[in-house]
Design an enzyme around this catalytic site. Sequence first.
Site, PDB file in Angstrom:
ATOM      1  N   GLN A  95      93.467  -3.323  20.816  1.00  0.00           N
ATOM      2  CA  GLN A  95      94.294  -2.252  21.393  1.00  0.00           C
ATOM      3  C   GLN A  95      93.956  -0.921  20.714  1.00  0.00           C
ATOM      4  O   GLN A  95      93.907  -0.837  19.482  1.00  0.00           O
ATOM      5  CB  GLN A  95      95.790  -2.560  21.224  1.00  0.00           C
ATOM      6  CG  GLN A  95      96.687  -1.574  21.958  1.00  0.00           C
ATOM      7  CD  GLN A  95      98.173  -1.935  21.902  1.00  0.00           C
ATOM      8  OE1 GLN A  95      98.570  -2.867  21.193  1.00  0.00           O
ATOM      9  NE2 GLN A  95      98.969  -1.209  22.651  1.00  0.00           N
ATOM     10  N   HIS A 101      99.772  -1.245  28.279  1.00  0.00           N
ATOM     11  CA  HIS A 101      99.012  -1.113  29.525  1.00  0.00           C
ATOM     12  C   HIS A 101      98.336  -2.426  29.843  1.00  0.00           C
ATOM     13  O   HIS A 101      98.010  -3.201  28.948  1.00  0.00           O
ATOM     14  CB  HIS A 101      97.979   0.012  29.443  1.00  0.00           C
ATOM     15  CG  HIS A 101      97.088  -0.092  28.250  1.00  0.00           C
ATOM     16  ND1 HIS A 101      97.503   0.288  26.992  1.00  0.00           N
ATOM     17  CD2 HIS A 101      95.822  -0.556  28.113  1.00  0.00           C
ATOM     18  CE1 HIS A 101      96.524   0.082  26.127  1.00  0.00           C
ATOM     19  NE2 HIS A 101      95.498  -0.444  26.770  1.00  0.00           N
TER      20      HIS A 101
HETATM   21  P1  5GP Z   1      92.975  -0.732  24.940  1.00  0.00           P
HETATM   22  O1  5GP Z   1      91.717  -0.831  24.125  1.00  0.00           O
HETATM   23  O2  5GP Z   1      94.097  -0.046  24.185  1.00  0.00           O
HETATM   24  O3  5GP Z   1      93.397  -2.040  25.540  1.00  0.00           O
HETATM   25  O4  5GP Z   1      92.605   0.169  26.182  1.00  0.00           O
HETATM   26  C1  5GP Z   1      92.716   1.549  26.215  1.00  0.00           C
HETATM   27  C2  5GP Z   1      91.962   2.017  27.441  1.00  0.00           C
HETATM   28  O5  5GP Z   1      92.394   3.341  27.738  1.00  0.00           O
HETATM   29  C3  5GP Z   1      90.455   2.072  27.255  1.00  0.00           C
HETATM   30  O6  5GP Z   1      89.830   1.225  28.225  1.00  0.00           O
HETATM   31  C4  5GP Z   1      90.110   3.531  27.454  1.00  0.00           C
HETATM   32  O7  5GP Z   1      88.901   3.721  28.147  1.00  0.00           O
HETATM   33  C5  5GP Z   1      91.300   4.061  28.233  1.00  0.00           C
HETATM   34  N1  5GP Z   1      91.608   5.467  27.995  1.00  0.00           N
HETATM   35  C6  5GP Z   1      91.702   6.091  26.788  1.00  0.00           C
HETATM   36  N2  5GP Z   1      92.007   7.387  26.946  1.00  0.00           N
HETATM   37  C7  5GP Z   1      92.138   7.589  28.293  1.00  0.00           C
HETATM   38  C8  5GP Z   1      92.448   8.747  29.074  1.00  0.00           C
HETATM   39  O8  5GP Z   1      92.666   9.844  28.581  1.00  0.00           O
HETATM   40  N3  5GP Z   1      92.493   8.562  30.424  1.00  0.00           N
HETATM   41  C9  5GP Z   1      92.257   7.343  31.022  1.00  0.00           C
HETATM   42  N4  5GP Z   1      92.323   7.280  32.353  1.00  0.00           N
HETATM   43  N5  5GP Z   1      91.947   6.241  30.299  1.00  0.00           N
HETATM   44  C10 5GP Z   1      91.885   6.361  28.948  1.00  0.00           C
END
Ligand code: 5GP
Length: 136
Positions: A95, A101
């Site tokens: 994460q 999300h």
């Molecule tokens: P995690 O690694 O926390 O499960 O996923 C976070 C996700 O958020 C990543 O896939 C990354 O590409 C996406 N993300 C990060 N910053 C932004 C942003 O400013 N806008 C959008 N649309 N996605 C983002």
Amino acid sequence: MKQDNCIFCKIIAGEIPSQTLYEDNQFKVILDVGPATKGHALILPKEHYANLYELPEDTASDVFKLAKKMMAKMTEKLHCDGFNIVQNNGEVAGQTVFHFHMHLIPRYKNDGEILKYIAGSPSQEELAEIKKIITE
Ligand code: 5GP
Ligand code: ZN
């Protein structure tokens, strides 16, 4: 409750732009800016919860209902061949944004191996011991 330094709270508030696929009073579904595949999307609850531990049960079940609807629509429009649903909790689990999300990742034949893990090979005794720890 909006959290000041949270990028997803800012997206939900419209302070940072996003490509929004769906929105209602509870959720926003946006395209991921670093997609694993074409159409990689994120379901964001409008309320700030850090992770699934914090998410209320009702919201958790509504997330899955929405995931199912989005999957159907995206499969129809993108002609993908399958889907991965990914949801990371905690830094150790990958994460990076600490606003709950759910990733909706369309999969296409021959899109390459993503999201693979190396399967372990525990004995039946080891599995039984883990079961005991979890259930007792
Ligand atoms: P995690 O690694 O926390 O499960 O996923 C976070 C996700 O958020 C990543 O896939 C990354 O590409 C996406 N993300 C990060 N910053 C932004 C942003 O400013 N806008 C959008 N649309 N996605 C983002
Ligand atoms: Zn937030």
